[in-house]
Structure formats: C-alpha cells, structure tokens
Design a protein around this motif. Structure first.
Motif, PDB file in Angstrom:
ATOM      1  N   VAL A   2       3.110   4.586  -2.512  1.00  0.00           N
ATOM      2  CA  VAL A   2       2.977   3.481  -1.457  1.00  0.00           C
ATOM      3  C   VAL A   2       1.919   2.575  -2.097  1.00  0.00           C
ATOM      4  O   VAL A   2       0.862   3.110  -3.113  1.00  0.00           O
ATOM      5  CB  VAL A   2       2.231   3.972  -0.007  1.00  0.00           C
ATOM      6  CG1 VAL A   2       1.685   2.890   0.702  1.00  0.00           C
ATOM      7  CG2 VAL A   2       2.854   5.116   0.423  1.00  0.00           C
ATOM      8  N   LYS A   3       1.865   1.381  -2.153  1.00  0.00           N
ATOM      9  CA  LYS A   3       1.011   0.304  -2.609  1.00  0.00           C
ATOM     10  C   LYS A   3      -0.384   0.572  -2.005  1.00  0.00           C
ATOM     11  O   LYS A   3      -0.496   0.631  -0.919  1.00  0.00           O
ATOM     12  CB  LYS A   3       1.627  -0.988  -2.480  1.00  0.00           C
ATOM     13  CG  LYS A   3       2.880  -1.454  -2.827  1.00  0.00           C
ATOM     14  CD  LYS A   3       2.680  -1.907  -4.608  1.00  0.00           C
ATOM     15  CE  LYS A   3       3.944  -2.467  -5.028  1.00  0.00           C
ATOM     16  NZ  LYS A   3       3.835  -2.617  -6.474  1.00  0.00           N
ATOM     17  N   LYS A   5      -2.520  -1.804  -1.378  1.00  0.00           N
ATOM     18  CA  LYS A   5      -3.076  -2.632  -0.406  1.00  0.00           C
ATOM     19  C   LYS A   5      -2.287  -2.358   0.733  1.00  0.00           C
ATOM     20  O   LYS A   5      -2.597  -2.741   1.912  1.00  0.00           O
ATOM     21  CB  LYS A   5      -2.310  -4.153  -0.743  1.00  0.00           C
ATOM     22  CG  LYS A   5      -2.750  -5.249   0.096  1.00  0.00           C
ATOM     23  CD  LYS A   5      -2.318  -6.765  -0.582  1.00  0.00           C
ATOM     24  CE  LYS A   5      -2.989  -7.740   0.392  1.00  0.00           C
ATOM     25  NZ  LYS A   5      -2.704  -7.764   1.747  1.00  0.00           N
ATOM     26  N   GLU A   6      -0.995  -1.763   0.795  1.00  0.00           N
ATOM     27  CA  GLU A   6      -0.303  -1.553   2.216  1.00  0.00           C
ATOM     28  C   GLU A   6      -1.114  -0.136   2.757  1.00  0.00           C
ATOM     29  O   GLU A   6      -1.168  -0.581   4.093  1.00  0.00           O
ATOM     30  CB  GLU A   6       1.045  -0.811   1.934  1.00  0.00           C
ATOM     31  CG  GLU A   6       1.796  -0.458   3.122  1.00  0.00           C
ATOM     32  CD  GLU A   6       3.176   0.073   2.684  1.00  0.00           C
ATOM     33  OE1 GLU A   6       4.104   0.555   3.732  1.00  0.00           O
ATOM     34  OE2 GLU A   6       3.636   0.196   1.464  1.00  0.00           O
ATOM     35  N   ILE A   7      -1.818   0.524   2.200  1.00  0.00           N
ATOM     36  CA  ILE A   7      -2.652   1.754   2.740  1.00  0.00           C
ATOM     37  C   ILE A   7      -3.982   0.977   3.346  1.00  0.00           C
ATOM     38  O   ILE A   7      -4.259   1.120   4.595  1.00  0.00           O
ATOM     39  CB  ILE A   7      -3.150   2.530   1.675  1.00  0.00           C
ATOM     40  CG1 ILE A   7      -1.864   3.496   1.434  1.00  0.00           C
ATOM     41  CG2 ILE A   7      -3.890   3.448   2.516  1.00  0.00           C
ATOM     42  CD1 ILE A   7      -2.030   4.520   0.248  1.00  0.00           C
ATOM     43  N   ASP A   9      -4.365  -2.177   4.116  1.00  0.00           N
ATOM     44  CA  ASP A   9      -4.020  -3.144   5.311  1.00  0.00           C
ATOM     45  C   ASP A   9      -3.816  -2.402   6.411  1.00  0.00           C
ATOM     46  O   ASP A   9      -4.243  -2.559   7.267  1.00  0.00           O
ATOM     47  CB  ASP A   9      -2.932  -3.870   4.929  1.00  0.00           C
ATOM     48  CG  ASP A   9      -3.260  -4.709   4.017  1.00  0.00           C
ATOM     49  OD1 ASP A   9      -4.188  -5.463   3.680  1.00  0.00           O
ATOM     50  OD2 ASP A   9      -2.055  -5.531   3.329  1.00  0.00           O
ATOM     51  N   PHE A  10      -3.442  -1.111   6.362  1.00  0.00           N
ATOM     52  CA  PHE A  10      -3.090  -0.211   7.361  1.00  0.00           C
ATOM     53  C   PHE A  10      -4.244   0.116   7.970  1.00  0.00           C
ATOM     54  O   PHE A  10      -4.744   0.335   9.164  1.00  0.00           O
ATOM     55  CB  PHE A  10      -2.047   0.981   7.219  1.00  0.00           C
ATOM     56  CG  PHE A  10      -2.026   1.849   8.337  1.00  0.00           C
ATOM     57  CD1 PHE A  10      -1.555   1.708   9.377  1.00  0.00           C
ATOM     58  CD2 PHE A  10      -2.494   3.384   7.968  1.00  0.00           C
ATOM     59  CE1 PHE A  10      -1.449   2.609  10.466  1.00  0.00           C
ATOM     60  CE2 PHE A  10      -2.744   4.206   8.820  1.00  0.00           C
ATOM     61  CZ  PHE A  10      -1.978   3.936  10.136  1.00  0.00           C
ATOM     62  N   ASP A  35      -1.705   0.347  -8.845  1.00  0.00           N
ATOM     63  CA  ASP A  35      -1.287  -0.353  -7.568  1.00  0.00           C
ATOM     64  C   ASP A  35      -0.361   0.575  -6.716  1.00  0.00           C
ATOM     65  O   ASP A  35      -0.506   0.373  -5.601  1.00  0.00           O
ATOM     66  CB  ASP A  35      -0.593  -1.587  -7.793  1.00  0.00           C
ATOM     67  CG  ASP A  35      -1.588  -2.638  -8.042  1.00  0.00           C
ATOM     68  OD1 ASP A  35      -2.624  -2.584  -7.593  1.00  0.00           O
ATOM     69  OD2 ASP A  35      -1.110  -3.403  -9.029  1.00  0.00           O
ATOM     70  N   GLU A  36      -0.055   1.649  -7.229  1.00  0.00           N
ATOM     71  CA  GLU A  36       0.878   2.680  -6.802  1.00  0.00           C
ATOM     72  C   GLU A  36      -0.050   3.963  -6.421  1.00  0.00           C
ATOM     73  O   GLU A  36      -0.456   4.562  -7.356  1.00  0.00           O
ATOM     74  CB  GLU A  36       2.222   2.894  -7.414  1.00  0.00           C
ATOM     75  CG  GLU A  36       2.967   1.890  -7.789  1.00  0.00           C
ATOM     76  CD  GLU A  36       3.866   1.529  -6.882  1.00  0.00           C
ATOM     77  OE1 GLU A  36       3.871   2.136  -5.691  1.00  0.00           O
ATOM     78  OE2 GLU A  36       4.464   0.529  -6.659  1.00  0.00           O
ATOM     79  N   LYS A 237       1.820   7.905   9.332  1.00  0.00           N
ATOM     80  CA  LYS A 237       2.275   6.650   8.970  1.00  0.00           C
ATOM     81  C   LYS A 237       3.069   6.437   7.717  1.00  0.00           C
ATOM     82  O   LYS A 237       4.110   5.733   7.773  1.00  0.00           O
ATOM     83  CB  LYS A 237       0.987   5.837   8.884  1.00  0.00           C
ATOM     84  CG  LYS A 237       1.185   4.532   8.202  1.00  0.00           C
ATOM     85  CD  LYS A 237       1.969   3.292   9.166  1.00  0.00           C
ATOM     86  CE  LYS A 237       1.996   2.018   8.466  1.00  0.00           C
ATOM     87  NZ  LYS A 237       3.059   1.381   9.588  1.00  0.00           N
ATOM     88  N   PHE A 238       2.843   7.212   6.856  1.00  0.00           N
ATOM     89  CA  PHE A 238       3.635   7.123   5.416  1.00  0.00           C
ATOM     90  C   PHE A 238       4.492   8.219   5.186  1.00  0.00           C
ATOM     91  O   PHE A 238       5.291   8.304   4.090  1.00  0.00           O
ATOM     92  CB  PHE A 238       2.642   6.640   4.289  1.00  0.00           C
ATOM     93  CG  PHE A 238       1.757   5.615   4.516  1.00  0.00           C
ATOM     94  CD1 PHE A 238       2.266   4.404   4.281  1.00  0.00           C
ATOM     95  CD2 PHE A 238       0.524   5.735   4.948  1.00  0.00           C
ATOM     96  CE1 PHE A 238       1.729   3.391   4.315  1.00  0.00           C
ATOM     97  CE2 PHE A 238      -0.472   4.512   4.841  1.00  0.00           C
ATOM     98  CZ  PHE A 238       0.270   3.263   4.768  1.00  0.00           C
ATOM     99  N   ARG A 241       6.198   9.584   1.738  1.00  0.00           N
ATOM    100  CA  ARG A 241       6.058   8.373   0.496  1.00  0.00           C
ATOM    101  C   ARG A 241       4.545   8.779   0.182  1.00  0.00           C
ATOM    102  O   ARG A 241       4.288   8.358  -0.954  1.00  0.00           O
ATOM    103  CB  ARG A 241       6.007   7.021   1.456  1.00  0.00           C
ATOM    104  CG  ARG A 241       7.407   6.573   1.705  1.00  0.00           C
ATOM    105  CD  ARG A 241       7.175   5.316   2.564  1.00  0.00           C
ATOM    106  NE  ARG A 241       6.789   4.045   1.597  1.00  0.00           N
ATOM    107  CZ  ARG A 241       6.153   3.202   1.979  1.00  0.00           C
ATOM    108  NH1 ARG A 241       5.919   3.045   3.390  1.00  0.00           N
ATOM    109  NH2 ARG A 241       5.653   2.295   1.116  1.00  0.00           N
TER     110      ARG A 241
END
Length: 257
Positions: A2-3, A5-7, A9-10, A35-36, A237-238, A241
């Motif tokens: 998961v990026k 930023k995605e984490i 932001d969530f 980033d990953e 949520k993820f 992933r």
C-alpha cells in the motif's frame, strides 16, 4: 503493498489531526523514503526497543499512540529512537489526543470494555473534540463490584481506589491515560466514580473529601487497547494488501513487587 500516502490519508480521515489538543503533536512525524508499505507495526509507544523491533520485523511504518516527537527537538544523537527510525528508513505516524477525543476512539473503547453503559456524553466539550466520557451504568454496582469487573476485563491483579468499597456507583466518568486534572470536572458533573490514571495525592484527597470514588488504571493498562483497535482498523481497511503486526516489545515499564 500500500502506498504510504494511502495509509496516512486513511488514518487522517478516520481521526483528523484537528481533534488533537493544542499541545499535542500527531500525524506523520517521520517520513521514510519508501513509498510502498508492506508491513506496519502498531505500538502504544515508540522508543529504541520498538524501533529495533520494527526494523527486525521488516516494517516500513510504525503507527503509535504516544508521539515520539512531542516537544521541539534540540539535539539528536546516534542512539536515539529518532535516529534509529530515520537510519532504518521507517516512517512514523501517531494518533494521540485526537484518537482519545474521537467518537468511537480509545476512550470509548476502554469504557465499553469495562462497563455496560448508556447515555454516554463527553466529560469536557472542546471546540473540535471532546475530553473523556461520562455515562450511566445500566445496572448500579458497588465500587468493589465495579473494580473486580475492571480487573477481570483488563486482566489486572490490583487496582488503586479511593472511596468506600460499598459505595453505590451509577454515574461513571472516565479519561484514559493521565487524566488526573479532570477530577474537578468529574466532580462538577456529579460522577459517583471517576476512572483515570496518573492521579496525584491532591486529586485523591479532593475526591475523598467530596465523596466521589476514584479508580486508577495505570496509563499503560488503560491505553494498550490502542494496539488491538488500530490493528483491526488497518487490517479491515487494507486486508491482504498490508500485514499489520502488534508490537511484542512495548511492555509496561512498571512492575509490582
């Protein structure tokens, strides 16, 4: 994977920074270059031991309750937790008083774990969030009965209390962690019992004189629920992933002898 930023932001959408107290420091405190994110370690605190644990378990991100960077840093040494995290290219995100204040956050989780309640309201209303909770027990209990239930639910051997063990408890106020200074607010709201940690002698003396019971749950024991709550949040949520790992090294520094 998961990026990052995605984490973040969530986590921000789930628990916005603006809910935090003005003195607090929450959100993304250290940003690594990865980033990953494949693995995240969830911990109550972040110290050198937890930083090593995250590195040893191949985690690219730590999510903690207590912020490692709380006050402005004037010096950083090679063996500091901050240095270790940066050197090992790990990101650090903290949710502290914003998660305490959030509806359905840590304070609510603690209250629901130790008591069956109704009519739950903030103990103190803030501009953006709320500090503590005050609620009615569904069934009146004695202080002794309530304390025994808390010990059972939190797997504790001992608790410190102020008040007659046979005192009837109906209205309960709570603030997990170090909420001793809110003893006055619990009194003003008419609580029969106030539950928190890190009480000082004058808090206990005041409650004793005014006839309000106190029940002290150590700072660690009241907030260690954070790990399970956030692990569940991120896992749901993820899903596959992201591997979410509970810290095994973040133990209570206090012992009883």
């Amino acid at each position: 994977m998961v990026k990052l930023k995605e984490i973040t932001d969530f986590l921000y959408s789930f628990c916005p920074d603006y809910l935090a107290e003005d003195y607090d420091n929450v959100g993304l405190l250290i940003e690594g270059t990865d980033d990953e994110i494949e693995r995240v370690l969830v911990s109550l605190d972040t110290d050198c031991v937890v930083a090593d644990e995250a590195h040893d378990k191949g985690c690219q991100l730590i999510v903690s309750h207590h912020p490692l960077i709380f006050k402005p840093i004037k010096r950083v040494f090679r063996d500091d937790a901050v240095s270790q995290i940066i050197r090992n290219n790990i990101s650090l995100y903290s949710m502290h008083t914003n998660y305490d204040a959030k509806d359905g956050g840590l304070c609510d989780a603690l209250l629901l774990k130790i008591a069956q309640t109704e009519n739950i309201f903030p103990l103190i209303e803030g501009q953006d969030g709320a500090i503590g909770r005050i609620a009615e027990l569904k069934c009146e209990m004695t202080l002794s009965e309530f304390a025994e239930n808390v010990k059972k639910e939190l797997s504790l051997d001992i608790l410190r209390v102020v008040g007659d063990k046979d005192k009837k408890i109906k209205t309960v106020a709570i603030c997990g962690g170090g909420g001793g200074d809110f003893t006055y607010d619990a009194l003003a709201k008419g609580a029969d019992l106030y539950i928190s940690g890190d009480f000082k002698y004058h808090h206990a003396r005041l409650a004793f004189e005014k006839g309000m019971a106190l029940l002290e749950i150590s700072h660690y024991d009241a907030e260690i629920l954070f790990i399970d709550e956030v692990k569940k949040l991120l896992s749901e949520k993820f899903a596959s992933r992201l591997e979410v790992i509970k810290s095994e090294k973040n133990i209570n520094p206090w012992n009883v002898i």
